[in-house]
Design a protein around this motif. Sequence first.
Motif: not given
Lengths: 582, 380
Positions: B51-54, B81-86, B89-96
């Motif tokens: 949670e903190a890392l995310g 690894p089960k945190l789908d929301a991450i 977020n990671m996809g968006i970061a890569y996209f940006r």
Amino acid sequence: MNLTRRNLLALLGASPAFAQGVATRGIKAQPRGKPSGIPFDARFTDIAQSAGLTKPVIYGGVERKNYIIETIGCGCAFFDYDNDGWLDALILGGTRVSDVPEGATNRLYRNNRDGTFTEVTKEAGLLRTGWASGVCIGDYNNDGFEDVFITYWGQNVLYRNHGDGTFTDVTEKAGLKGNRTRWGSGCTWLDYNRDGYLDLFVSNYLEFDFARAQKPGENINCTYKEIPVNCGPRGLPPGTHSLYRNNRDGTFTDVSSDAGISKVKGTYGMTVVAADFDEDGWPDIYVACDSTNSLLFMNNRDGTFREEGVERGAALSDDGVEQAGMGLGIGDYNLDGHLDIFKTHFTEDTNVLYRNDGKGGFEDVTLSSGLGVETRFTGWGAGIVDLDNDGHPDLFIATGSVYPELEAKLPNAPFKTPRVIFRNLGNGHFEELIETAGSGIGAPHASRGCAFGDFDNDGDLDVLIVNLNEPPSLLRNDLTGGNHWLKVKLVGTKSNRSAIGARVTARYGGKQQTQEVLSQSSFYSTNDRRLHFGLGPATTADLHVYWPSGAAQTFAGLGVSQSIVIQEGVDKVIRAAWPRPS
Amino acid sequence: MTALLLLISLASAADSPDLLTSGRSAMERGEYAEAERLFREQIGKTPHSAEALGNLGAVLARENKLDEAIAAYKSALTADPKLDAIYLNMGIAYFRAGRFEQAIDPLEHYLKFHPDEIRARQLHAIAFVENAQYEQGIAELDRLNREKPDQPAILFALASAHIRAGDEERGKQLLEQLGGGNYPPGPVHLLQGMLFYRSKLYDAAERELEEALRLDPKSAPALAALGRLRLRVNDDPAAIDYLQRALAIQPQDAESNYQLGVLLSRNNQEERGREYLERALEQRTHYPDPMYFLAKIELKENHPAEAVNYLEKAALLAPHQENITFLLARAYKQAGQEERARKELAEFRRLQAERLKRDQAAISPDAPLDPTQPIAGRER
């Protein structure tokens, strides 16, 4: 906005630009360095008018050219048809599409030995109207007089020189008459089987037929920078090339198929040079090709050839792109004893210089030698020739656009452009000279073929140039400075009489330079077949002569600034009878 | 995209609810530096707290520290690894970050569990398009457009994708739909400019693109497109200027980086050119064009091994590209690998012959390549 990758590479000059009929890479010129400051002693003045070369070379439309056949133009020859020791001039010509203007013919001018010429076309039997392309000179019957072969759209012509100032069309008798219309372009005499008789190679440009030809703008190959222009060469069926073996009885046999020549398809062949590029003693054939791979036919020494232009690095640009190969200069620019190739191209591309490794392998040294600074002009006639006799062969280029209709719409696309000299700095680099080499260099014309030779026998190389729809130029070289020279005429006995294919290495002042007697080079043209060596300050020279027959001769300690004749098998050189003018 | 940036709230026993809650509150107030400090403090106490890392990743993304955000997301996923929301977020970061190729996988993973998430699907589709995988991108955008015909953003993306893929006709149809709606005129002019370019109507393209730029002076696509128009006519200084301006606004555009790299290289600024080419390759790892030009630079600098490395990868990606094959042969030869050079040249010959045959057939189907047949005998 994205583009397809191929188109993008094309935009960026890594791939041929296909939205036009001719290959050019859209190359940007390299920046020019500081001038060397080294004096260049040659000055060229166009004396054609005063020398009597006054008739225009009629070739296609003046204001616009609707067909590709009007654009390519033709070559010329410096040769001594009457064996008087003075170069005569043969200038090919074309015609027009709509009508045949008076005076549309090839023209032969006899050298009056006083800086002027007299036209002798009619007396010589050479009047002929048609779309002439290239000329190659050689004594095919070994009778001591140079014969003339001229390529045409339609039917090529072989003229036999009788030695009395007249020629006869012997095309049919020689077995060279075709059964259909072809567009003969380059040609060269060569003794490919080393039997002592000259054989004949002819390149064919493309299949052209007025009845089927498309009009400007009709497809993507009929535009240039989105402006409608004549179509091609892309989009038109390419030609195949021909080899004719000399039967030693005045006739020839077409051996194109047996020799492996005609199986090579898909190229728009232009200027042809026969020379021994791999130094195995057998002549090879290089064909500059327009917008397709240039060809290097290597002699298999058994009557056949194998085409290895791509494999040997002499077919394409250094990034693998077809270029608009037009003219060829052959010479030893870096004095390593091997014959290099200089090939001219379309505007917005560099010309190319291929360095020979001595085994017939070539490296593109265009950029490293400083030739990338010039991309403005379409280049045609070319030579690797020592214009200032400093012992380092220079480069010469005759230029001119193919689209007269462009300049009204594109200010940076003039139809007439200047000649270009790249003077050899002797360190692997060249320096471009236009304005500083005399008024004859900077003057703009729509030039095509050019021939190099010493028409006034004063010890320097002059230049004869074909200009479309204008009289030719005769650039007299008024060379100053004290550089020496040596001019060598070779006469074959066991080898063909013209000594075509004979190779001479001159050693002078710690340098060596190789030249070969060629039948055609430049653009569709024939140079003075006397080999001209600039020697710089050297006061003696040694010559090593390698004859097509396989014989070799050495001549040491020759005096300089003289013209000599060397006959095969005779160990004494003859000082040439032709004097320097007062 | 920020609306999709999910904050994580899965407090475990080891986490300090105060620090995490305070961090999220700070973030909601827009106090990103403070939020980052609080999340880092929590991570100092519980280094493996997903949670903190995310949440750290989320605040770093807000601060535009995209590389650091991605690293934080990766650590979060390693922890859980089960945190789908991450993944989202990671996809968006890569996209940006313009790393569209890398954005695809995490977005795909997220969509496995949230297949109806419209904006994630949209991002996923656009990532394909930006990575020049037009077929996949257009298929997804088509589905989205059918499901949400009232969303001009989807229509715009679909029209743009068709034009970029070379289907001008479909692009034109979609553009007409856009023009009839209430879509902002700037992007419509942009698309119209792209269409004109495709149709080789360069003057008209320039007019439309200039208009798009007038309406939105910070339109990176319009600037880049104008740069390409200048490039087409070899006006290198203007092309360089436009592309530099485009990249100042949108540095992640792989194609503009590539084009600027080549332009600078050919204008004798090879070192700067190389930087842009390498950047293009970082942004799109499966991009053969910058590989080709980087190889050319390596060859010029007499580094044949490096050139071979680039070109072998490029050849795998574009096996039918003559230029790459030819340069690879040259590189092998320069590296002393004669046999490989020979093979590559043979392949080059084959590709070239195929292309010539195709070109000839396309232009003059009635004119066979073999001209030994008399013209009169050919059927028209």
